[in-house]
Write an enzyme that holds these catalytic residues in place. Structure first.
Site, PDB file in Angstrom:
ATOM      1  N   ALA A 261       8.188  -7.532  -1.056  1.00 22.37           N
ATOM      2  CA  ALA A 261       8.713  -7.763  -2.398  1.00 22.37           C
ATOM      3  C   ALA A 261       8.006  -6.785  -3.325  1.00 22.37           C
ATOM      4  CB  ALA A 261       8.437  -9.198  -2.821  1.00 22.37           C
TER       5      ALA A 261
ATOM      6  N   GLY B 237       7.914  -9.471   2.279  1.00 18.66           N
ATOM      7  CA  GLY B 237       9.327  -9.783   2.086  1.00 18.66           C
ATOM      8  C   GLY B 237      10.231  -8.936   2.966  1.00 18.66           C
TER       9      GLY B 237
ATOM     10  N   GLU C  56      10.313 -10.714   6.135  1.00 18.99           N
ATOM     11  CA  GLU C  56      11.106 -11.929   5.924  1.00 18.99           C
ATOM     12  C   GLU C  56      12.600 -11.616   5.870  1.00 18.99           C
ATOM     13  OE1 GLU C  56       8.677 -12.966   2.500  1.00 18.99           O
ATOM     14  OE2 GLU C  56       8.076 -14.826   3.499  1.00 18.99           O
TER      15      GLU C  56
ATOM     16  N   GLU D  68       0.610 -10.733   2.711  1.00 22.10           N
ATOM     17  CA  GLU D  68       0.496 -11.318   1.370  1.00 22.10           C
ATOM     18  C   GLU D  68      -0.899 -11.835   1.056  1.00 22.10           C
ATOM     19  OE1 GLU D  68       2.978 -11.872   3.510  1.00 22.10           O
ATOM     20  OE2 GLU D  68       4.913 -11.910   2.466  1.00 22.10           O
TER      21      GLU D  68
HETATM   22  C1  HXC Z   1       5.760  -2.230  -5.011  1.00 21.98           C
HETATM   23  C2  HXC Z   1       5.177  -0.668  -3.461  1.00 21.98           C
HETATM   24  C3  HXC Z   1       5.092  -1.668  -2.467  1.00 21.98           C
HETATM   25  C4  HXC Z   1       5.403  -3.009  -2.837  1.00 21.98           C
HETATM   26  C5  HXC Z   1       4.589   0.233  -1.585  1.00 21.98           C
HETATM   27  N1  HXC Z   1       4.850   0.480  -2.877  1.00 21.98           N
HETATM   28  N2  HXC Z   1       4.719  -1.075  -1.304  1.00 21.98           N
HETATM   29  N3  HXC Z   1       5.512  -0.961  -4.722  1.00 21.98           N
HETATM   30  N4  HXC Z   1       5.721  -3.240  -4.120  1.00 21.98           N
HETATM   31  N5  HXC Z   1       5.387  -4.007  -1.952  1.00 21.98           N
HETATM   32  C6  HXC Z   1       4.806   1.772  -3.559  1.00 21.98           C
HETATM   33  C7  HXC Z   1       3.400   2.221  -3.848  1.00 21.98           C
HETATM   34  O1  HXC Z   1       2.923   1.614  -5.021  1.00 21.98           O
HETATM   35  C8  HXC Z   1       3.583   3.696  -4.001  1.00 21.98           C
HETATM   36  O2  HXC Z   1       4.136   3.972  -5.268  1.00 21.98           O
HETATM   37  C9  HXC Z   1       4.666   4.016  -2.974  1.00 21.98           C
HETATM   38  O3  HXC Z   1       5.346   2.788  -2.723  1.00 21.98           O
HETATM   39  C10 HXC Z   1       4.106   4.515  -1.649  1.00 21.98           C
HETATM   40  O4  HXC Z   1       3.140   3.593  -1.193  1.00 21.98           O
HETATM   41  P1  HXC Z   1       1.652   4.007  -0.774  1.00 21.98           P
HETATM   42  O5  HXC Z   1       0.831   2.802  -0.863  1.00 21.98           O
HETATM   43  O6  HXC Z   1       1.210   5.192  -1.578  1.00 21.98           O
HETATM   44  O7  HXC Z   1       1.885   4.473   0.727  1.00 21.98           O
HETATM   45  P2  HXC Z   1       0.848   4.396   1.930  1.00 21.98           P
HETATM   46  O8  HXC Z   1      -0.518   4.841   1.493  1.00 21.98           O
HETATM   47  O9  HXC Z   1       1.515   5.121   3.041  1.00 21.98           O
HETATM   48  O10 HXC Z   1       0.719   2.852   2.293  1.00 21.98           O
HETATM   49  C11 HXC Z   1       1.849   2.158   2.806  1.00 21.98           C
HETATM   50  C12 HXC Z   1       1.594   0.616   2.765  1.00 21.98           C
HETATM   51  C13 HXC Z   1       1.167   0.214   1.341  1.00 21.98           C
HETATM   52  C14 HXC Z   1       0.442   0.272   3.764  1.00 21.98           C
HETATM   53  C15 HXC Z   1       2.852  -0.081   3.213  1.00 21.98           C
HETATM   54  O11 HXC Z   1       2.129   0.764   0.417  1.00 21.98           O
HETATM   55  C16 HXC Z   1       1.113  -1.274   1.135  1.00 21.98           C
HETATM   56  O12 HXC Z   1       0.133  -1.902   1.525  1.00 21.98           O
HETATM   57  N6  HXC Z   1       2.121  -1.832   0.440  1.00 21.98           N
HETATM   58  C17 HXC Z   1       2.120  -3.244   0.081  1.00 21.98           C
HETATM   59  C18 HXC Z   1       2.427  -4.088   1.276  1.00 21.98           C
HETATM   60  C19 HXC Z   1       2.419  -5.582   0.889  1.00 21.98           C
HETATM   61  O13 HXC Z   1       1.383  -6.111   0.466  1.00 21.98           O
HETATM   62  N7  HXC Z   1       3.585  -6.242   1.003  1.00 21.98           N
HETATM   63  C20 HXC Z   1       3.709  -7.623   0.632  1.00 21.98           C
HETATM   64  C21 HXC Z   1       4.140  -7.733  -0.789  1.00 21.98           C
HETATM   65  S1  HXC Z   1       4.227  -9.407  -1.317  1.00 21.98           S
HETATM   66  P3  HXC Z   1       3.403   4.960  -6.307  1.00 21.98           P
HETATM   67  O14 HXC Z   1       4.318   4.945  -7.490  1.00 21.98           O
HETATM   68  O15 HXC Z   1       2.071   4.376  -6.558  1.00 21.98           O
HETATM   69  O16 HXC Z   1       3.351   6.275  -5.586  1.00 21.98           O
HETATM   70  C22 HXC Z   1       5.624 -10.025  -0.669  1.00 21.98           C
HETATM   71  C23 HXC Z   1       5.900 -11.470  -0.965  1.00 21.98           C
HETATM   72  C24 HXC Z   1       7.288 -11.864  -0.578  1.00 21.98           C
HETATM   73  O17 HXC Z   1       6.351  -9.373  -0.005  1.00 21.98           O
HETATM   74  C25 HXC Z   1       7.611 -13.169  -1.232  1.00 21.98           C
HETATM   75  C26 HXC Z   1       9.069 -13.526  -1.234  1.00 21.98           C
HETATM   76  C27 HXC Z   1      10.014 -12.594  -1.839  1.00 21.98           C
END
Ligand code: HXC
Length: 257
Positions: free
Chosen positions: A65, A108, A111, A131
């Site tokens: 998400a 997400g 999911e 998460e």
């Molecule tokens: C918003 C995101 C994002 C996310 C990545 N980006 N994941 N933006 N929400 N979930 C954005 C980054 O901010 C960045 O933008 C660009 O995408 C590239 O990501 P990087 O982090 O620079 O890439 P990398 O170093 O290769 O790392 C990849 C990654 C990391 C390991 C996947 O991006 C990451 O940890 N993302 C979050 C994963 C996460 O926690 N997902 C769960 C979210 S909560 P900029 O503009 O900075 O370049 C969830 C709850 C669901 O899903 C609930 C129900 C709907």
């Protein structure tokens, strides 16, 4: 129809929905989920389509998400917005949905893949529920669907530590149906979708419904439900045609009636 965050196309009888926010690793914001639900409903209504594929790109199916969209929200705002209600629309889709997953399939994203009926993964796919690392927990089915797919111990380990799992491990654990090389995963998913679409549509629709029922009911209710759907199929022309074609040793012609 024009969408801002997804692309849609048709290959044979398969409808394809491609998440298209590559710069954000296809993070699922409200617009993406609204458009995915709307596109799914449109394909579900389209008689030319027999099966639907959802995909991202090679680097990311979806990294979760959109964290930036919800970072500052209060609990009451989250409750009143109830953005996750859009996900219920995916559960109402009657045609089979295949997730074609490559790269990050996290939070997400994982999911969403699990909300689909089956997952085809590229060798680079990484599944996870990270998460906990940002102070929350899965909210769109992760604790429930992952547990049903891979069992309690492995699901607990993943949800409590946030570690992700590669494609091969996901296949062994039963999360994905098939792992294919990165160059081939989308073609493979579209091929499978067209194979499913070539089967009698009412039988496919009810079979999907019955398998999903296995997650909702005790065994005896599920068996009764299955039996009623099985008997019902004898009211279709396709059952008569399918069984006659077998007896006459010729290919069947399906009419979806
Ligand atoms: C918003 C995101 C994002 C996310 C990545 N980006 N994941 N933006 N929400 N979930 C954005 C980054 O901010 C960045 O933008 C660009 O995408 C590239 O990501 P990087 O982090 O620079 O890439 P990398 O170093 O290769 O790392 C990849 C990654 C990391 C390991 C996947 O991006 C990451 O940890 N993302 C979050 C994963 C996460 O926690 N997902 C769960 C979210 S909560 P900029 O503009 O900075 O370049 C969830 C709850 C669901 O899903 C609930 C129900 C709907």
């Amino acid at each position: 129809m024009d969408y801002a965050t997804i692309l849609t196309s048709v290959t044979g009888r398969a409808g394809l929905i491609q998440l298209n926010r590559p710069q954000q690793l296809n993070a699922l914001n409200v617009t993406v989920m609204e458009e995915v639900a709307t596109a799914l409903e449109a394909f579900d209504q389209d008689e030319r389509i027999g099966c639907i594929v959802i995909t991202g790109n090679q680097r990311a199916f979806a990294a979760g998400a959109d964290i930036k969209e919800m970072a500052d929200a209060t609990a009451v705002e989250m409750l009143l917005r109830d953005n996750i209600k859009r996900w219920d629309r995916i559960r109402q889709i009657k045609k089979p949905i295949i997730a074609a997953v490559s790269g990050y399939c996290l939070g997400g994203g994982c999911e969403l893949a699990m909300t689909c009926d089956l997952i085809i993964a590229s060798e680079s796919a990484q599944f996870g529920q990270p998460e906990v690392n940002i102070g929350v927990m899965p909210g769109a089915g992760g604790t429930q669907r992952l547990t049903r797919a891979i069992g309690k111990s492995k699901a607990m380990e993943m949800v409590l530590t946030g570690r992700s799992m590669g494609a091969r491990e996901a296949e062994q654990a039963g999360l994905v149906a098939r792992v294919v090389p990165v160059e081939a995963y989308l073609d493979e998913a579209l091929k499978l979708a067209n194979e499913i679409a070539s089967r009698p549509p009412i039988a496919v629709r009810l079979a999907k419904e019955a398998v999903n029922k296995a997650f909702e009911t005790p065994l005896s209710d599920g068996l009764d439900y299955e039996r009623r759907l099985f008997y019902f199929l004898f009211a279709t022309d396709d059952q008569k045609e399918g069984m006659r074609a077998f007896v006459e040793k010729r290919p069947a012609e399906w009419h979806g009636r």
